[in-house]
Design a protein around this motif. Structure first.
Motif, PDB file in Angstrom:
ATOM      1  N   ALA A 129       0.984  -1.169   0.057  1.00 25.33           N
ATOM      2  CA  ALA A 129      -0.030   0.107  -0.053  1.00 25.33           C
ATOM      3  C   ALA A 129       0.809   1.267  -0.013  1.00 25.33           C
ATOM      4  CB  ALA A 129      -1.005   0.045   1.175  1.00 25.33           C
ATOM      5  N   GLN A 130       1.838   1.277   0.861  1.00 30.12           N
ATOM      6  CA  GLN A 130       2.828   2.207   0.745  1.00 30.12           C
ATOM      7  C   GLN A 130       3.458   2.851  -0.540  1.00 30.12           C
ATOM      8  OE1 GLN A 130       5.807   2.071   3.840  1.00 30.12           O
ATOM      9  NE2 GLN A 130       6.860   3.911   3.289  1.00 30.12           N
ATOM     10  N   PHE A 131       3.919   1.517  -1.113  1.00 32.65           N
ATOM     11  CA  PHE A 131       4.475   1.794  -2.391  1.00 32.65           C
ATOM     12  C   PHE A 131       3.583   2.165  -3.543  1.00 32.65           C
ATOM     13  CE2 PHE A 131       5.562   0.181  -6.529  1.00 32.65           C
ATOM     14  CZ  PHE A 131       7.049   0.672  -6.638  1.00 32.65           C
ATOM     15  N   LEU A 132       2.540   1.848  -3.572  1.00 33.29           N
ATOM     16  CA  LEU A 132       1.510   2.160  -4.529  1.00 33.29           C
ATOM     17  C   LEU A 132       1.175   3.722  -4.275  1.00 33.29           C
ATOM     18  CD1 LEU A 132      -0.974  -0.833  -4.964  1.00 33.29           C
ATOM     19  CD2 LEU A 132       0.624   0.211  -6.787  1.00 33.29           C
ATOM     20  N   GLN A 133       1.031   4.004  -3.250  1.00 33.32           N
ATOM     21  CA  GLN A 133       0.432   5.444  -2.961  1.00 33.32           C
ATOM     22  C   GLN A 133       1.675   6.321  -3.233  1.00 33.32           C
ATOM     23  OE1 GLN A 133      -0.641   6.435   1.145  1.00 33.32           O
ATOM     24  NE2 GLN A 133      -1.421   8.456   0.578  1.00 33.32           N
ATOM     25  N   SER A 134       2.733   5.894  -2.868  1.00 37.33           N
ATOM     26  CA  SER A 134       4.228   6.760  -3.122  1.00 37.33           C
ATOM     27  C   SER A 134       4.229   6.765  -4.771  1.00 37.33           C
ATOM     28  CB  SER A 134       5.424   6.271  -2.442  1.00 37.33           C
ATOM     29  OG  SER A 134       6.364   7.115  -2.880  1.00 37.33           O
ATOM     30  N   MET A 135       4.085   5.612  -5.446  1.00 42.91           N
ATOM     31  CA  MET A 135       4.458   5.876  -6.710  1.00 42.91           C
ATOM     32  C   MET A 135       3.335   6.440  -7.648  1.00 42.91           C
ATOM     33  SD  MET A 135       6.402   4.633  -9.183  1.00 42.91           S
ATOM     34  CE  MET A 135       7.349   4.041  -8.136  1.00 42.91           C
ATOM     35  N   VAL A 136       2.107   6.387  -7.329  1.00 40.56           N
ATOM     36  CA  VAL A 136       0.982   7.183  -7.939  1.00 40.56           C
ATOM     37  C   VAL A 136       1.069   8.575  -7.772  1.00 40.56           C
ATOM     38  CG1 VAL A 136      -1.645   7.609  -7.967  1.00 40.56           C
ATOM     39  CG2 VAL A 136      -0.559   5.082  -7.947  1.00 40.56           C
ATOM     40  N   ALA A 137       1.309   8.769  -6.374  1.00 44.68           N
ATOM     41  CA  ALA A 137       1.493  10.360  -6.131  1.00 44.68           C
ATOM     42  C   ALA A 137       2.772  10.942  -6.807  1.00 44.68           C
ATOM     43  CB  ALA A 137       1.861  10.589  -4.472  1.00 44.68           C
ATOM     44  N   GLN A 138       3.757  10.236  -6.918  1.00 46.72           N
ATOM     45  CA  GLN A 138       4.913  10.537  -7.839  1.00 46.72           C
ATOM     46  C   GLN A 138       4.482  11.119  -9.220  1.00 46.72           C
ATOM     47  OE1 GLN A 138       8.839   8.661  -7.452  1.00 46.72           O
ATOM     48  NE2 GLN A 138       7.968   7.730  -5.281  1.00 46.72           N
ATOM     49  N   CYS A 139       3.799   9.983  -9.972  1.00 43.32           N
ATOM     50  CA  CYS A 139       3.265  10.057 -11.163  1.00 43.32           C
ATOM     51  C   CYS A 139       2.349  11.172 -11.366  1.00 43.32           C
ATOM     52  CB  CYS A 139       2.604   8.871 -11.635  1.00 43.32           C
ATOM     53  SG  CYS A 139       3.687   7.340 -11.910  1.00 43.32           S
ATOM     54  N   LEU A 140       1.590  11.599 -10.428  1.00 43.27           N
ATOM     55  CA  LEU A 140       0.566  12.561 -10.582  1.00 43.27           C
ATOM     56  C   LEU A 140       1.266  14.078 -10.442  1.00 43.27           C
ATOM     57  CD1 LEU A 140      -2.340  11.651  -8.213  1.00 43.27           C
ATOM     58  CD2 LEU A 140      -2.149  11.447 -10.657  1.00 43.27           C
ATOM     59  N   VAL A 141       2.343  14.238  -9.624  1.00 41.17           N
ATOM     60  CA  VAL A 141       3.374  15.352  -9.515  1.00 41.17           C
ATOM     61  C   VAL A 141       3.873  15.605 -10.689  1.00 41.17           C
ATOM     62  CG1 VAL A 141       4.886  16.560  -8.265  1.00 41.17           C
ATOM     63  CG2 VAL A 141       3.325  15.164  -7.086  1.00 41.17           C
ATOM     64  N   GLU A 142       4.514  14.461 -11.388  1.00 37.03           N
ATOM     65  CA  GLU A 142       5.427  14.523 -12.571  1.00 37.03           C
ATOM     66  C   GLU A 142       4.658  15.056 -13.864  1.00 37.03           C
ATOM     67  OE1 GLU A 142       8.594  12.133 -15.060  1.00 37.03           O
ATOM     68  OE2 GLU A 142       8.255  11.692 -13.161  1.00 37.03           O
ATOM     69  N   LEU A 143       3.325  14.130 -13.928  1.00 40.69           N
ATOM     70  CA  LEU A 143       2.359  14.674 -15.056  1.00 40.69           C
ATOM     71  C   LEU A 143       1.940  15.896 -15.002  1.00 40.69           C
ATOM     72  CD1 LEU A 143       0.753  10.999 -15.320  1.00 40.69           C
ATOM     73  CD2 LEU A 143       2.351  11.978 -16.934  1.00 40.69           C
ATOM     74  N   SER A 144       1.595  16.374 -13.895  1.00 43.54           N
ATOM     75  CA  SER A 144       0.845  17.674 -13.836  1.00 43.54           C
ATOM     76  C   SER A 144       1.813  18.657 -13.906  1.00 43.54           C
ATOM     77  CB  SER A 144       0.270  17.878 -12.524  1.00 43.54           C
ATOM     78  OG  SER A 144       1.427  17.751 -11.275  1.00 43.54           O
ATOM     79  N   SER A 145       2.945  18.630 -13.655  1.00 40.89           N
ATOM     80  CA  SER A 145       3.944  19.609 -13.936  1.00 40.89           C
ATOM     81  C   SER A 145       4.417  19.344 -15.391  1.00 40.89           C
ATOM     82  CB  SER A 145       5.401  19.175 -13.044  1.00 40.89           C
ATOM     83  OG  SER A 145       6.547  20.183 -13.294  1.00 40.89           O
ATOM     84  N   ALA A 146       4.807  18.269 -16.023  1.00 38.67           N
ATOM     85  CA  ALA A 146       5.169  18.470 -17.451  1.00 38.67           C
ATOM     86  C   ALA A 146       3.832  18.731 -18.361  1.00 38.67           C
ATOM     87  CB  ALA A 146       5.462  17.096 -17.898  1.00 38.67           C
ATOM     88  N   LYS A 147       2.708  18.550 -18.133  1.00 42.46           N
ATOM     89  CA  LYS A 147       1.708  18.526 -19.079  1.00 42.46           C
ATOM     90  C   LYS A 147       0.454  19.671 -18.577  1.00 42.46           C
ATOM     91  CE  LYS A 147       2.393  13.947 -20.594  1.00 42.46           C
ATOM     92  NZ  LYS A 147       1.881  12.484 -20.843  1.00 42.46           N
ATOM     93  N   SER A 148       0.739  20.165 -17.491  1.00 36.85           N
ATOM     94  CA  SER A 148      -0.382  21.167 -16.864  1.00 36.85           C
ATOM     95  C   SER A 148      -1.688  20.324 -16.781  1.00 36.85           C
ATOM     96  CB  SER A 148      -0.158  22.464 -17.947  1.00 36.85           C
ATOM     97  OG  SER A 148       0.867  23.073 -17.485  1.00 36.85           O
ATOM     98  N   THR A 149      -1.848  19.280 -16.612  1.00 36.59           N
ATOM     99  CA  THR A 149      -3.111  18.666 -16.354  1.00 36.59           C
ATOM    100  C   THR A 149      -3.081  17.861 -15.100  1.00 36.59           C
ATOM    101  OG1 THR A 149      -4.521  17.102 -16.955  1.00 36.59           O
ATOM    102  CG2 THR A 149      -2.247  16.480 -17.158  1.00 36.59           C
TER     103      THR A 149
END
Length: 221
Positions: A129-149
């Protein structure tokens, strides 16, 4: 992965669920980012002639690692984890689905299912659960920063959408007093797995989201 995976170094790939070794001592000469997953749909807006890349696919060589937003591509080489029934790539030990085959010599591994560590380093398991939450959070932050979505959908390997997520804040700092038992039920989603081992106060970075489940029992619409 873009920060931790470097060329000219040996890496071992582990199944995140059980810790079994998937790829052993692989050294990459090239670690390259892939184009956006939706790049092909936008090509016609930029070209005045038919899409020149319509039939082109990217196939990594044995010494290549191609990084996508939520996956990475490797040359399958001598490693074989394919299911005989279909194109799924499964863990030999726990039978967890790790990815899928893209072609006869290319495998797509999902970032939520595989852990990559340097060969000389040690491997320690992380709660699922900890790994999934951390990985999904990282993906959301990176995608929102790169694509403004800021709005995302999370799909299963069957293509079904399970949850809608709206990212509100990516720079939230969560502070919790370890001496307060009542705060655990309010802030800590997965029990004690995020609580630091020492110190009277725990602080860690978090993302703030709104979410809507898409499971029938949760949401009929």
């Amino acid at each position: 992965l873009r920060e931790s995976l470097k060329p000219q170094k040996n890496y071992i790939f582990y199944c995140q669920s059980c810790g079994d070794i998937i790829v052993k001592d692989r050294k990459f000469l090239r670690v390259l980012p892939l184009p956006s997953e939706n790049w092909n749909a936008l090509v016609e807006e930029w070209c005045c002639h038919p899409n020149p890349f319509d039939r082109s696919t990217l196939h990594p060589q044995h010494d290549d690692c191609f990084l996508g937003d939520t996956f990475f591509l490797l040359n399958s080489g001598n490693e074989s984890h394919k299911s005989k029934e279909n194109t799924r790539v499964i863990c030999k030990r726990c039978k967890t689905m790790l990815g899928e085959t893209v072609s006869s010599d290319t495998v797509k591994y999902y970032v939520t299912e595989v852990i990559i560590r340097p060969s000389e380093g040690s491997f320690c398991t992380t709660p699922r659960a900890q790994f999934l939450q951390s990985m999904v959070a990282q993906c959301l932050v990176e995608l929102s920063s790169a694509k403004s979505t800021f709005r995302f959908t999370i799909k299963g390997d069957d293509g079904k959408i399970y949850i809608l997520i709206w990212l509100l804040n990516s720079d939230t700092l969560l502070v919790e007093s370890l001496g307060s038992s009542s705060s655990h039920s309010v802030f800590t989603l997965f029990g004690d797995i995020f609580i630091p081992s020492s110190g009277p106060v725990g602080t860690w970075n978090a993302v703030k989201v709104l979410y809507q489940p898409c499971v029938k029992s949760k949401n009929k619409q």
